[in-house]
Design a protein around this motif. Structure first.
Motif, PDB file in Angstrom:
ATOM      1  N   UNK A  50       0.820  -1.224   0.000  1.00 54.33           N
ATOM      2  CA  UNK A  50       0.000   0.000   0.000  1.00 54.33           C
ATOM      3  C   UNK A  50       0.848   1.265   0.000  1.00 54.33           C
ATOM      4  N   UNK A  51       0.409   2.236  -0.802  1.00 51.57           N
ATOM      5  CA  UNK A  51       1.123   3.515  -0.875  1.00 51.57           C
ATOM      6  C   UNK A  51       0.880   4.346   0.378  1.00 51.57           C
ATOM      7  N   UNK A 111      16.296  -6.683  -6.116  1.00 51.43           N
ATOM      8  CA  UNK A 111      17.066  -5.514  -5.709  1.00 51.43           C
ATOM      9  C   UNK A 111      16.143  -4.333  -5.481  1.00 51.43           C
ATOM     10  N   UNK A 112      16.693  -3.194  -5.085  1.00 51.52           N
ATOM     11  CA  UNK A 112      15.861  -2.013  -4.819  1.00 51.52           C
ATOM     12  C   UNK A 112      15.056  -1.552  -6.033  1.00 51.52           C
ATOM     13  N   UNK A 113      15.493  -1.895  -7.226  1.00 50.14           N
ATOM     14  CA  UNK A 113      14.770  -1.489  -8.426  1.00 50.14           C
ATOM     15  C   UNK A 113      13.371  -2.107  -8.493  1.00 50.14           C
ATOM     16  N   UNK A 114      13.107  -3.154  -7.726  1.00 49.32           N
ATOM     17  CA  UNK A 114      11.762  -3.749  -7.704  1.00 49.32           C
ATOM     18  C   UNK A 114      10.714  -2.765  -7.192  1.00 49.32           C
ATOM     19  N   UNK A 115      11.138  -1.792  -6.410  1.00 50.71           N
ATOM     20  CA  UNK A 115      10.199  -0.816  -5.858  1.00 50.71           C
ATOM     21  C   UNK A 115       9.928   0.325  -6.832  1.00 50.71           C
ATOM     22  N   UNK A 144       7.151  10.924  -7.647  1.00 53.59           N
ATOM     23  CA  UNK A 144       7.797  10.763  -6.345  1.00 53.59           C
ATOM     24  C   UNK A 144       7.107   9.685  -5.528  1.00 53.59           C
ATOM     25  N   UNK A 145       5.767   9.635  -5.620  1.00 56.01           N
ATOM     26  CA  UNK A 145       5.072   8.612  -4.856  1.00 56.01           C
ATOM     27  C   UNK A 145       5.403   7.220  -5.393  1.00 56.01           C
ATOM     28  N   UNK A 146       5.526   7.101  -6.727  1.00 55.05           N
ATOM     29  CA  UNK A 146       5.843   5.814  -7.327  1.00 55.05           C
ATOM     30  C   UNK A 146       7.246   5.351  -6.961  1.00 55.05           C
ATOM     31  N   UNK A 147       8.131   6.283  -6.740  1.00 52.60           N
ATOM     32  CA  UNK A 147       9.508   5.912  -6.435  1.00 52.60           C
ATOM     33  C   UNK A 147       9.720   5.656  -4.951  1.00 52.60           C
ATOM     34  N   UNK A 148       8.671   5.810  -4.146  1.00 53.96           N
ATOM     35  CA  UNK A 148       8.796   5.537  -2.716  1.00 53.96           C
ATOM     36  C   UNK A 148       8.973   4.035  -2.515  1.00 53.96           C
ATOM     37  N   UNK A 149       9.848   3.675  -1.587  1.00 57.19           N
ATOM     38  CA  UNK A 149      10.088   2.260  -1.293  1.00 57.19           C
ATOM     39  C   UNK A 149       9.620   1.965   0.122  1.00 57.19           C
ATOM     40  N   UNK A 150       9.568   0.700   0.457  1.00 60.38           N
ATOM     41  CA  UNK A 150       9.203   0.318   1.820  1.00 60.38           C
ATOM     42  C   UNK A 150      10.272   0.826   2.779  1.00 60.38           C
ATOM     43  N   UNK A 151       9.825   1.314   3.915  1.00 58.57           N
ATOM     44  CA  UNK A 151      10.783   1.833   4.900  1.00 58.57           C
ATOM     45  C   UNK A 151      11.719   0.734   5.404  1.00 58.57           C
TER      46      UNK A 151
END
Length: 196
Positions: A63-64, A89-93, A104-111
């Motif tokens: 969830x965003x 890898x991080x690119x999955x996010x 910017x919201x799309x590029x947010x990753x899990x904390x």
């Protein structure tokens, strides 16, 4: 626990039926464990594909906004415990939604992908759940969880195999003990017990 209770009570009271039932259930358990091990070994590529698909679906469905559900919290725990980010890898996010203009919201990753601040301290860091804005690359775990899981399995393969073999040998010894008790019990014991 029920199986152990059945075996202990059968041995203590010397009841052949309970010991026979204990033997049968333990034999079924051992056969099921061997079957599962064979299936996992022979179907490991299909299993790896299913795990990868499941992990990618968890990442896509993360969830965003708002608190994540139980599967997402479990994924957060995996990322934090293994110090990894995403499956590959991080690119999955970095999945992009064409219906939104907010990149910017799309590029947010899990904390849970972020390293703990001041990681030299011994105190554990409590992560906020949900997504965090994309941080600097040095603050994100660089490895994917697939690589970390494979590394962990390769490093602990001997231990895992040893534990599995130890459990199987323990079950075999209990099978032999229960059969030994069944064969050597006095057939008149139950009649004597009822007469008391």
């Amino acid at each position: 626990m029920l199986l152990g209770f059945l075996g202990c009570l059968g041995a203590l009271k010397e009841v052949k039926v309970m010991l026979g039932l204990y033997f049968g259930l333990l034999l079924l358990l051992l056969a099921a464990q061997i079957t599962v091990a064979i299936i996992i070994y022979t179907q490991r590529s299909a299993l790896a594909t299913k795990v990868a698909t499941y992990a990618e679906e968890l990442i896509q469905g993360y969830p965003a906004q708002g608190p994540p559900g139980d599967p997402h919290e479990s994924w957060d725990a995996v990322q934090q415990q293994l110090s990894c980010c995403g499956w590959k890898g991080p690119q999955d996010w970095d999945h992009h939604d064409d219906t939104t203009r907010d990149m910017d919201r799309d590029r947010a990753i899990a904390c849970s992908c972020l390293r703990a601040p001041n990681s030299t301290h011994k105190t554990p860091w409590m992560l906020p759940h949900g997504r965090c804005p994309t941080a600097a690359p040095q603050d994100i775990f660089p490895s994917g969880c697939k690589e970390r899981v494979q590394t962990w399995l390769a490093g602990n393969l001997v231990t895992i195999a040893g534990v599995c073999i130890g459990i199987a040998l323990g079950e075999l010894s209990l099978l032999m003990l229960s059969m030994f008790l069944v064969r050597n019990l006095d057939s008149h014991y139950e009649k004597l017990l009822r007469g008391l």
